[in-house]
Design a protein around this motif. Structure first.
Motif, PDB file in Angstrom:
ATOM      1  N   PRO A 171     -10.647  32.894 -29.445  1.00 49.15           N
ATOM      2  CA  PRO A 171      -9.342  32.278 -29.630  1.00 49.15           C
ATOM      3  C   PRO A 171      -8.767  31.656 -28.380  1.00 49.15           C
ATOM      4  CG  PRO A 171      -9.134  34.656 -29.496  1.00 49.15           C
ATOM      5  CD  PRO A 171     -10.592  34.360 -29.520  1.00 49.15           C
ATOM      6  N   SER A 172      -9.296  31.934 -27.217  1.00 54.63           N
ATOM      7  CA  SER A 172      -8.706  31.375 -26.007  1.00 54.63           C
ATOM      8  C   SER A 172      -9.740  30.580 -25.242  1.00 54.63           C
ATOM      9  CB  SER A 172      -8.153  32.497 -25.110  1.00 54.63           C
ATOM     10  OG  SER A 172      -9.218  33.298 -24.652  1.00 54.63           O
ATOM     11  N   ALA A 173      -9.279  29.688 -24.359  1.00 56.44           N
ATOM     12  CA  ALA A 173     -10.170  28.887 -23.520  1.00 56.44           C
ATOM     13  C   ALA A 173      -9.642  28.918 -22.101  1.00 56.44           C
ATOM     14  CB  ALA A 173     -10.225  27.445 -24.029  1.00 56.44           C
ATOM     15  N   LEU A 174     -10.575  29.003 -21.147  1.00 60.64           N
ATOM     16  CA  LEU A 174     -10.182  29.033 -19.737  1.00 60.64           C
ATOM     17  C   LEU A 174     -10.662  27.751 -19.099  1.00 60.64           C
ATOM     18  CD1 LEU A 174     -10.382  31.877 -17.223  1.00 60.64           C
ATOM     19  CD2 LEU A 174     -11.612  29.782 -16.702  1.00 60.64           C
ATOM     20  N   ARG A 175      -9.824  27.116 -18.315  1.00 58.50           N
ATOM     21  CA  ARG A 175     -10.202  25.874 -17.657  1.00 58.50           C
ATOM     22  C   ARG A 175      -9.690  25.896 -16.233  1.00 58.50           C
ATOM     23  NH1 ARG A 175      -8.306  20.749 -20.636  1.00 58.50           N
ATOM     24  NH2 ARG A 175      -6.262  21.467 -19.953  1.00 58.50           N
ATOM     25  N   VAL A 176     -10.557  25.604 -15.275  1.00 55.47           N
ATOM     26  CA  VAL A 176     -10.161  25.477 -13.880  1.00 55.47           C
ATOM     27  C   VAL A 176      -9.882  24.013 -13.636  1.00 55.47           C
ATOM     28  CG1 VAL A 176     -10.854  25.833 -11.493  1.00 55.47           C
ATOM     29  CG2 VAL A 176     -11.632  27.413 -13.260  1.00 55.47           C
ATOM     30  N   GLU A 177      -8.711  23.661 -13.255  1.00 60.85           N
ATOM     31  CA  GLU A 177      -8.327  22.263 -13.125  1.00 60.85           C
ATOM     32  C   GLU A 177      -7.390  22.107 -11.937  1.00 60.85           C
ATOM     33  OE1 GLU A 177      -4.702  22.528 -16.358  1.00 60.85           O
ATOM     34  OE2 GLU A 177      -6.483  21.379 -16.826  1.00 60.85           O
ATOM     35  N   ALA A 178      -7.101  20.864 -11.624  1.00 59.21           N
ATOM     36  CA  ALA A 178      -6.201  20.572 -10.501  1.00 59.21           C
ATOM     37  C   ALA A 178      -4.811  21.098 -10.808  1.00 59.21           C
ATOM     38  CB  ALA A 178      -6.150  19.075 -10.245  1.00 59.21           C
ATOM     39  N   PRO A 179      -4.106  21.586  -9.791  1.00 60.82           N
ATOM     40  CA  PRO A 179      -2.764  22.128 -10.038  1.00 60.82           C
ATOM     41  C   PRO A 179      -1.794  21.043 -10.446  1.00 60.82           C
ATOM     42  CG  PRO A 179      -3.199  21.966  -7.685  1.00 60.82           C
ATOM     43  CD  PRO A 179      -4.486  21.652  -8.382  1.00 60.82           C
ATOM     44  N   ARG A 180      -0.856  21.427 -11.312  1.00 57.30           N
ATOM     45  CA  ARG A 180       0.219  20.523 -11.705  1.00 57.30           C
ATOM     46  C   ARG A 180       1.537  21.222 -11.420  1.00 57.30           C
ATOM     47  NH1 ARG A 180      -0.554  19.400 -17.824  1.00 57.30           N
ATOM     48  NH2 ARG A 180      -0.878  21.642 -17.759  1.00 57.30           N
ATOM     49  N   PRO A 181       2.573  20.460 -11.148  1.00 60.56           N
ATOM     50  CA  PRO A 181       3.889  21.081 -10.971  1.00 60.56           C
ATOM     51  C   PRO A 181       4.289  21.825 -12.232  1.00 60.56           C
ATOM     52  CG  PRO A 181       3.897  18.818 -10.198  1.00 60.56           C
ATOM     53  CD  PRO A 181       2.599  19.031 -10.899  1.00 60.56           C
ATOM     54  N   LEU A 182       4.916  22.998 -12.039  1.00 55.38           N
ATOM     55  CA  LEU A 182       5.276  23.794 -13.200  1.00 55.38           C
ATOM     56  C   LEU A 182       6.216  23.057 -14.129  1.00 55.38           C
ATOM     57  CD1 LEU A 182       5.730  27.297 -11.548  1.00 55.38           C
ATOM     58  CD2 LEU A 182       3.852  26.500 -12.975  1.00 55.38           C
ATOM     59  N   ALA A 183       7.132  22.256 -13.557  1.00 55.06           N
ATOM     60  CA  ALA A 183       8.062  21.520 -14.407  1.00 55.06           C
ATOM     61  C   ALA A 183       7.315  20.573 -15.315  1.00 55.06           C
ATOM     62  CB  ALA A 183       9.077  20.758 -13.547  1.00 55.06           C
ATOM     63  N   THR A 184       6.278  19.934 -14.788  1.00 61.09           N
ATOM     64  CA  THR A 184       5.496  19.000 -15.593  1.00 61.09           C
ATOM     65  C   THR A 184       4.774  19.734 -16.704  1.00 61.09           C
ATOM     66  OG1 THR A 184       5.211  17.640 -13.649  1.00 61.09           O
ATOM     67  CG2 THR A 184       3.733  17.206 -15.501  1.00 61.09           C
ATOM     68  N   LEU A 188      -9.601  29.710  -7.111  1.00 62.42           N
ATOM     69  CA  LEU A 188      -9.070  29.327  -8.411  1.00 62.42           C
ATOM     70  C   LEU A 188      -7.739  28.613  -8.197  1.00 62.42           C
ATOM     71  CD1 LEU A 188      -9.749  29.622 -11.428  1.00 62.42           C
ATOM     72  CD2 LEU A 188      -8.361  31.672 -11.446  1.00 62.42           C
ATOM     73  N   VAL A 189      -7.658  27.366  -8.612  1.00 59.65           N
ATOM     74  CA  VAL A 189      -6.478  26.568  -8.325  1.00 59.65           C
ATOM     75  C   VAL A 189      -5.423  26.738  -9.410  1.00 59.65           C
ATOM     76  CG1 VAL A 189      -5.631  24.222  -7.991  1.00 59.65           C
ATOM     77  CG2 VAL A 189      -7.832  24.894  -7.023  1.00 59.65           C
ATOM     78  N   ASN A 190      -5.808  26.645 -10.661  1.00 59.43           N
ATOM     79  CA  ASN A 190      -4.814  26.698 -11.722  1.00 59.43           C
ATOM     80  C   ASN A 190      -5.475  27.193 -12.999  1.00 59.43           C
ATOM     81  OD1 ASN A 190      -2.195  26.331 -12.764  1.00 59.43           O
ATOM     82  ND2 ASN A 190      -2.827  24.413 -13.731  1.00 59.43           N
ATOM     83  N   VAL A 191      -4.742  27.890 -13.820  1.00 63.16           N
ATOM     84  CA  VAL A 191      -5.260  28.435 -15.067  1.00 63.16           C
ATOM     85  C   VAL A 191      -4.282  28.116 -16.184  1.00 63.16           C
ATOM     86  CG1 VAL A 191      -5.930  30.514 -16.318  1.00 63.16           C
ATOM     87  CG2 VAL A 191      -6.474  30.299 -13.900  1.00 63.16           C
ATOM     88  N   THR A 192      -4.790  27.596 -17.281  1.00 66.71           N
ATOM     89  CA  THR A 192      -3.975  27.354 -18.467  1.00 66.71           C
ATOM     90  C   THR A 192      -4.609  28.097 -19.623  1.00 66.71           C
ATOM     91  OG1 THR A 192      -3.350  25.172 -17.665  1.00 66.71           O
ATOM     92  CG2 THR A 192      -3.032  25.609 -20.011  1.00 66.71           C
ATOM     93  N   VAL A 193      -3.883  28.991 -20.259  1.00 70.11           N
ATOM     94  CA  VAL A 193      -4.400  29.789 -21.366  1.00 70.11           C
ATOM     95  C   VAL A 193      -3.808  29.256 -22.656  1.00 70.11           C
ATOM     96  CG1 VAL A 193      -4.617  32.102 -22.329  1.00 70.11           C
ATOM     97  CG2 VAL A 193      -4.602  31.778 -19.851  1.00 70.11           C
ATOM     98  N   ARG A 194      -4.653  28.951 -23.601  1.00 71.32           N
ATOM     99  CA  ARG A 194      -4.193  28.433 -24.892  1.00 71.32           C
ATOM    100  C   ARG A 194      -4.904  29.197 -25.997  1.00 71.32           C
ATOM    101  NH1 ARG A 194      -1.863  23.430 -23.720  1.00 71.32           N
ATOM    102  NH2 ARG A 194      -2.500  22.528 -21.730  1.00 71.32           N
ATOM    103  N   ASP A 195      -4.256  29.254 -27.155  1.00 73.80           N
ATOM    104  CA  ASP A 195      -4.964  29.770 -28.328  1.00 73.80           C
ATOM    105  C   ASP A 195      -5.073  28.645 -29.343  1.00 73.80           C
ATOM    106  OD1 ASP A 195      -2.030  31.669 -29.317  1.00 73.80           O
ATOM    107  OD2 ASP A 195      -2.491  29.552 -29.619  1.00 73.80           O
ATOM    108  N   ASP A 196      -5.641  28.934 -30.505  1.00 74.89           N
ATOM    109  CA  ASP A 196      -5.922  27.872 -31.474  1.00 74.89           C
ATOM    110  C   ASP A 196      -4.660  27.278 -32.064  1.00 74.89           C
ATOM    111  OD1 ASP A 196      -8.565  28.290 -31.048  1.00 74.89           O
ATOM    112  OD2 ASP A 196      -8.804  29.692 -32.731  1.00 74.89           O
ATOM    113  N   ALA A 197      -3.599  28.030 -32.146  1.00 73.21           N
ATOM    114  CA  ALA A 197      -2.407  27.541 -32.839  1.00 73.21           C
ATOM    115  C   ALA A 197      -1.423  26.901 -31.894  1.00 73.21           C
ATOM    116  CB  ALA A 197      -1.744  28.700 -33.598  1.00 73.21           C
ATOM    117  N   THR A 198      -0.979  27.646 -30.923  1.00 71.67           N
ATOM    118  CA  THR A 198       0.051  27.139 -30.027  1.00 71.67           C
ATOM    119  C   THR A 198      -0.333  27.429 -28.604  1.00 71.67           C
ATOM    120  OG1 THR A 198       1.303  29.178 -30.157  1.00 71.67           O
ATOM    121  CG2 THR A 198       1.885  27.450 -31.739  1.00 71.67           C
ATOM    122  N   ALA A 199       0.177  26.616 -27.697  1.00 74.51           N
ATOM    123  CA  ALA A 199      -0.064  26.857 -26.279  1.00 74.51           C
ATOM    124  C   ALA A 199       0.763  28.027 -25.812  1.00 74.51           C
ATOM    125  CB  ALA A 199       0.294  25.607 -25.463  1.00 74.51           C
ATOM    126  N   VAL A 200       0.126  28.922 -25.086  1.00 75.46           N
ATOM    127  CA  VAL A 200       0.852  30.063 -24.544  1.00 75.46           C
ATOM    128  C   VAL A 200       1.506  29.608 -23.257  1.00 75.46           C
ATOM    129  CG1 VAL A 200       0.703  32.477 -23.841  1.00 75.46           C
ATOM    130  CG2 VAL A 200      -0.840  31.591 -25.582  1.00 75.46           C
TER     131      VAL A 200
END
Length: 583
Positions: free
Chosen positions: A414-427, A557-569
């Motif tokens: 149900p979740s996916a891990l991606r290492v990606e460039a950091p983004r501002p939290l507001a964005t 590890l620069v940035n982590v975004t955790v998502r599930d199938d339905a909605t972004a956490v």
């Protein structure tokens, strides 16, 4: 007397570049476009009064100027008539070729740069030629003239007497003022192609009766870089170095080149990661007299050749290539991926400068090759992740940033891990929000605090949006009324600003109350930061991330975004009930 005549010294040796200098356009090599244009102009009697010739060193600028001077002043038994057919020597041709004709004035602008030198030309154009049909002024390296000299020449160059011709030559056409260029017919003399240059050198060696090896000529042509004079000078040197013959071995020693076949062996060892063999090969080439910087340059040249053949397969048919370069280069281009070739080029390009600056060139070259050998077989990020997860490598069509799903068993979940460039939290917070409701009659409706933040972002009101996220914590929200608690250090004036913005955006009055109770809990921004830190900490404990960090020491590890199938956490912008805990 007879003995003295026999002992008299012979005439001095004339170098090949002067001995075989073209006397007419039939012997001028590699400039067919210019010859065709001039031929048409002479045939139609549309001969310009000023010409400017530009090109790299040794492609024939001064030679072309002298041939043109002959063509302008050609005179035979039928009388004077300009022509490009100079097969029969005319009355003025010999003096022009030898540079002693009174009506053909050659001036070197590098040593005659001032306005006084140009004044002499301006004064002399008033007088007709003494014997020839035209008075021809040849100014070499014209870009060296001063600004005042150029300005002084403008009027005469635009409206010269009918018996005056100007021919300018320069290697720096961009330094010539536009006002000069606009008054001249311009010819760009091209570098001579390897095919034409090879045939030209072969014809000269045939006339000289000197044996040669084709591989040796290929090395000379490559080193000459399309310049006829440079190629002839190198050929002259190779003849002397080889004691009357031109062989590959003598040319390699003369130019300080490593054996081309050994260079290819070295390239294959490096790209195969066989660093021990590569170091031994380089040491052997160095002991044979090859310069370390030249070896790195040769490797970069071969890397470029393999890359070029990979992109343009016809490049392998270049006559300046040796048989090893042609066949083995084509073979390697089919085996090596473009990623490895471009990475090798970057390492060698940087290594060349390092060798040039190093006090010990051999050591710097060896370090560059070690870096290349260890980087040559590095897998791509997609291949590496596939290996670590025991999954098949992703198809090439997948984008590099495509996430890899991992469930509890590693086979998707149900979740996916991606290492990606950091983004501002507001964005990130804004990106996670649903788009603001479509305006109706330029007015918007707001049903929650979450939609209010999205509306402020859609309206590009950065101050209000930041205040909603960082300075206020929502306590209650209903249509036309909001109650918030202000964080420490918040600007109380933002309450009035928010109320005014809401009336402007929605078309109705809003009551924004500030709670008198001390603020409890976190603001939206603080919740986002806290959740991001928790995700970061959880990601560090993930077995896949640990494997990647262990494989690449120094990586982080620069940035982590955790998502599930339905909605972004993502940070929940709707305030939870005070009595319940946040999930």
């Amino acid at each position: 007397m007879e003995g003295r005549m026999a002992d008299a010294p012979t005439s001095p040796y004339l170098v090949l570049a002067r001995k075989y200098r073209p006397r007419d356009f039939t012997t001028l090599v590699g400039q067919d476009a210019m010859v065709q244009t001039l031929g048409n102009a002479f045939a139609q009697n549309r001969i310009h009064h000023a010409f400017i010739l530009t090109g790299v060193r040794g492609v024939g600028k001064t030679t072309t100027a002298r041939i043109l001077a002959r063509a302008f002043n050609y005179e035979d038994a039928t009388g004077p008539h300009p022509t490009l057919d100079l097969s029969v020597e005319g009355e003025h041709c010999r003096a022009i070729i030898e540079g002693r004709h009174v009506d053909v004035i050659e001036m070197d602008a590098a040593s005659n740069t001032g306005i006084n030198d140009i004044r002499e030309i301006i004064d002399s154009v008033k007088y007709a030629p003494s014997s020839a049909s035209y008075k021809v002024y040849v100014i070499d390296e014209v870009h060296m003239l001063s600004t005042a000299a150029f300005n002084g020449l403008l009027k005469t160059l635009e409206e010269p007497p009918p018996y005056v011709k100007f021919i300018f030559a320069t290697t720096e056409i961009r330094k010539v003022p536009v006002t000069i260029l606009s008054r001249c017919m311009r010819f760009d003399l091209r570098r001579i192609t390897p095919e034409i240059m090879t045939a030209y050198l072969e014809s000269i060696l045939g006339q000289e009766g000197i044996s040669f090896e084709p591989e040796a000529l290929a090395m000379i042509v490559r080193a000459g870089e399309g310049s006829a004079r440079d190629n002839l000078s190198l050929l002259d040197q190779a003849i002397s170095h080889g004691n009357g013959t031109v062989t590959a071995a003598t040319v390699k020693a003369m130019l300080g080149l490593g054996d081309r076949a050994r260079i290819i062996d070295l390239f294959e060892e490096l790209m195969g990661g066989r660093i021990g063999e590569a170091i031994e090969t380089m040491r052997a080439l160095y002991d044979m007299g090859a310069d370390p910087q030249t070896l790195v340059a040769d490797l970069a040249d071969f890397t470029h050749l393999v890359t070029r053949i990979k992109v343009v397969p016809a490049a392998a048919d270049d006559v300046s290539l040796t048989p090893d370069e042609r066949h083995r280069g084509a073979e390697l281009s089919g085996k090596l991926p473009m990623r490895a070739l471009t990475r090798a080029w970057q390492i060698l390009f940087k290594g060349y400068d390092e060798v040039a600056r190093a006090s010990n060139g051999l050591q710097a070259a060896e370090m560059a090759l070690i870096r290349l050998a260890y980087a040559a077989d590095l897998p791509s990020p997609d291949d590496l992740i596939a290996r670590l997860t025991n999954q098949p490598a992703p198809a090439p069509s997948l984008p590099p940033s495509a996430p890899i799903n991992r469930g509890p068993s590693g086979g998707g979940g149900p979740s996916a891990l991606r290492v990606e460039a950091p983004r501002p939290l507001a964005t990130e917070a804004v990106a996670a929000q649903p788009a603001a409701p479509q305006a109706q009659a330029a007015l918007a409706t707001v049903a929650s605090y979450k939609e209010l933040i999205a509306l402020a972002g859609a309206k590009r009101d950065v101050l209000v949006k930041l205040a909603l996220e960082s300075q206020m914590r929502p306590l209650s929200f209903e249509q036309g009324r909001i109650e918030v608690a202000l964080a420490d250090g918040a600007d109380p004036g933002m309450i009035a600003t928010l109320s005014a913005r809401l009336q402007l955006w929605t078309g109705q009055r809003w009551l924004v109350n500030v709670s008198s109770k001390p603020p409890e809990g976190l603001t939206i921004r603080q919740e986002a930061v806290q959740r991001q830190q928790a995700a970061q900490a959880a990601a560090h404990d993930d077995p896949l991330v640990k494997a990647i960090l262990d494989t690449f020491p120094g990586a982080k590890l620069v940035n982590v975004t955790v998502r599930d199938d339905a909605t972004a956490v993502e940070p929940d912008l709707a305030p939870p009930p005070p009595e319940e805990d946040d999930e």
